[in-house]
Each structure stands twice: as structure tokens, then as C-alpha cells.
Design an enzyme around this catalytic site. Sequence first.
Site, mmCIF file in Angstrom:
data_model
loop_
_atom_site.group_PDB
_atom_site.id
_atom_site.type_symbol
_atom_site.label_atom_id
_atom_site.label_comp_id
_atom_site.label_asym_id
_atom_site.label_seq_id
_atom_site.Cartn_x
_atom_site.Cartn_y
_atom_site.Cartn_z
ATOM 1 N N SER A 1 -5.415 8.608 8.489
ATOM 2 C CA SER A 1 -6.166 10.097 8.473
ATOM 3 C C SER A 1 -7.498 9.973 9.070
ATOM 4 C CB SER A 1 -6.418 10.212 6.595
ATOM 5 O OG SER A 1 -4.888 10.019 6.041
HETATM 6 N N1 SAH Z 1 -4.383 6.947 3.779
HETATM 7 C C1 SAH Z 1 -3.660 6.438 4.789
HETATM 8 C C2 SAH Z 1 -2.753 7.692 5.054
HETATM 9 C C3 SAH Z 1 -1.335 7.352 5.795
HETATM 10 S S1 SAH Z 1 -0.171 8.642 5.982
HETATM 11 C C4 SAH Z 1 -4.277 6.159 6.241
HETATM 12 O O1 SAH Z 1 -5.382 6.547 6.377
HETATM 13 O O2 SAH Z 1 -3.860 5.297 6.904
HETATM 14 C C5 SAH Z 1 0.387 8.922 4.477
HETATM 15 C C6 SAH Z 1 1.379 7.781 4.084
HETATM 16 O O3 SAH Z 1 2.128 7.935 2.986
HETATM 17 C C7 SAH Z 1 2.453 7.121 5.114
HETATM 18 O O4 SAH Z 1 1.959 6.046 5.499
HETATM 19 C C8 SAH Z 1 3.553 7.515 4.527
HETATM 20 O O5 SAH Z 1 4.780 6.623 4.798
HETATM 21 C C9 SAH Z 1 3.321 7.372 3.028
HETATM 22 N N2 SAH Z 1 4.332 8.073 2.007
HETATM 23 C C10 SAH Z 1 4.750 9.155 2.222
HETATM 24 N N3 SAH Z 1 5.597 9.481 1.316
HETATM 25 C C11 SAH Z 1 5.352 8.357 0.222
HETATM 26 C C12 SAH Z 1 6.120 8.103 -0.901
HETATM 27 N N4 SAH Z 1 6.741 8.898 -1.753
HETATM 28 N N5 SAH Z 1 5.638 7.006 -1.529
HETATM 29 C C13 SAH Z 1 4.854 6.069 -0.996
HETATM 30 N N6 SAH Z 1 4.207 6.365 0.218
HETATM 31 C C14 SAH Z 1 4.596 7.480 0.851
#
Ligand code: SAH
Length: 214
Positions: A64
Site C-alpha cells: 500500500s
Molecule cells: N498492507 C499490505 C497490503 C497488501 S494488498 C501491504 O502494505 O503490503 C492486500 C492483501 O490482501 C494482498 O496481499 C491480498 O492477497 C490479501 N487478501 C485479499 N483478500 C484476502 C482475504 N480474503 N484474506 C486474507 N488476505 C486477503
Amino acid sequence: MNDTYRHKGLRKQLVETIRLKGIRDERVLEAIGKIPRHLFMDSGFIAFSYKDQAFPIGEGQTISQPYTVAFQTQLLEITPHTRVLEIGTGSGYQTAVLLELGASVFTIERQRKLFLKAQENLHMLGYKPQFFYGDGYQGKPSYGPFDRILVTAGAEDVPAALKGQLKVGGIMVIPVGDRNSQKMIRIVRKAKTDFEQSEHGTFAFVPLLKGLED
Ligand code: SAH
């Protein structure tokens, strides 16, 4: 790779950038100023680590934007020992911010590769959340209820299971909308059946997906 004076200088500039964009919580700014974001990036994008932007981390996911991380964290009002459930570990960068603020973090990721990589990386940096590989849509009832719940992917609606795992007096922050844009929603559980909801601007997250992998 290590953390150099150059990295520290770039981080200071990043902190000033997000301060100008409206982040006011000094503890959140301090955490952003401390965490080596370049150690959470995919190798192809390391040169851009201290730009206030989201970048690919593989598996179609992104780390993010620092402003967004700070904004969600600020809305959560984290204090030491707060129990936080985080859905979407991704790179683990947001997890590190929560841990810097003294929270106990329970973090769930549904992409196995990212789950394994974040685990290795956070351990290497000395951060100790509890990691779970699974579908965050269901939350983690056996470890709840939680003081705070943070969803870092865009949801179509607020999952009922997550509302149920929020303590009375607790706060949930979740982007809700369609694939292209979401409203940042903050929910305070006032009483068992009383949830107060407020809206805090428009963002663009990768989608919150149901089930495991694709
Ligand atoms: N806070 C993280 C954001 C990653 S993007 C950062 O800054 O790196 C969002 C993440 O949510 C992705 O890695 C995706 O695989 C995960 N995600 C999406 N749906 C999900 C679910 N149902 N359960 C767990 N993770 C999920």
C-alpha cells in the site's frame, strides 16, 4: 541489504510528504520514519521505496501507499497492547507499523507466497506478529474478540464475521466499494448490536477475495 543514511534521509522526506497530505498522528509519522520500506519491496521497485505510491509485490498484489497505511493506522487509534486483527498481510509493511505502535498483531494472508515471504522478512527485522494463512473474510474467531480490525483490501461489503469479532468499544477500518474505488469506512462498536459508521474519503485497493488463492 541494509539501512543507510541515504535511506534514512529519504524516509524523512516521505514523512514530511505525508504530513503535508494531512497525517497528524505523531506516533504514526514516527513509525513511518523508522521502518525501512525498501526491505519490504519487490526487487524491481526498490529504487522507488520512498515514493508515496503503491507498488507491485507479486501475485497481482501491492504494497500500500505509505499515506494510505498512515491514514488507516491513524483512524485506528492504536495504543500499546491493543489486540489488532489485520486482513491482508501482503508485504508485511502495515503489520510493522502496527507493531511499532505497540500493538499485538494477528495477521491473515490468503496468498501462500506472500504469506511465506512476509513471515521471513518480518522475522528477520525482529517483528513478531502472529501469522495465519487463510481467508480473512472469516476473521480469526478462536483468537478474538479484537480491539481493532484492519482490512487492507477493498471489500464489497463489511463481512459480518468481522463485525462479530470486534470488541464493544472497538474500532474497525475497512475500504468498502467496487473494484475501482472504495470509501474508507470506520466502524465503532458502541454496544453489542450498535455499530456507528463514518466515511473518510475515497481510495483504491486491490480486492478482498473470498476463499484461498485464485
Ligand atoms: N498492507 C499490505 C497490503 C497488501 S494488498 C501491504 O502494505 O503490503 C492486500 C492483501 O490482501 C494482498 O496481499 C491480498 O492477497 C490479501 N487478501 C485479499 N483478500 C484476502 C482475504 N480474503 N484474506 C486474507 N488476505 C486477503
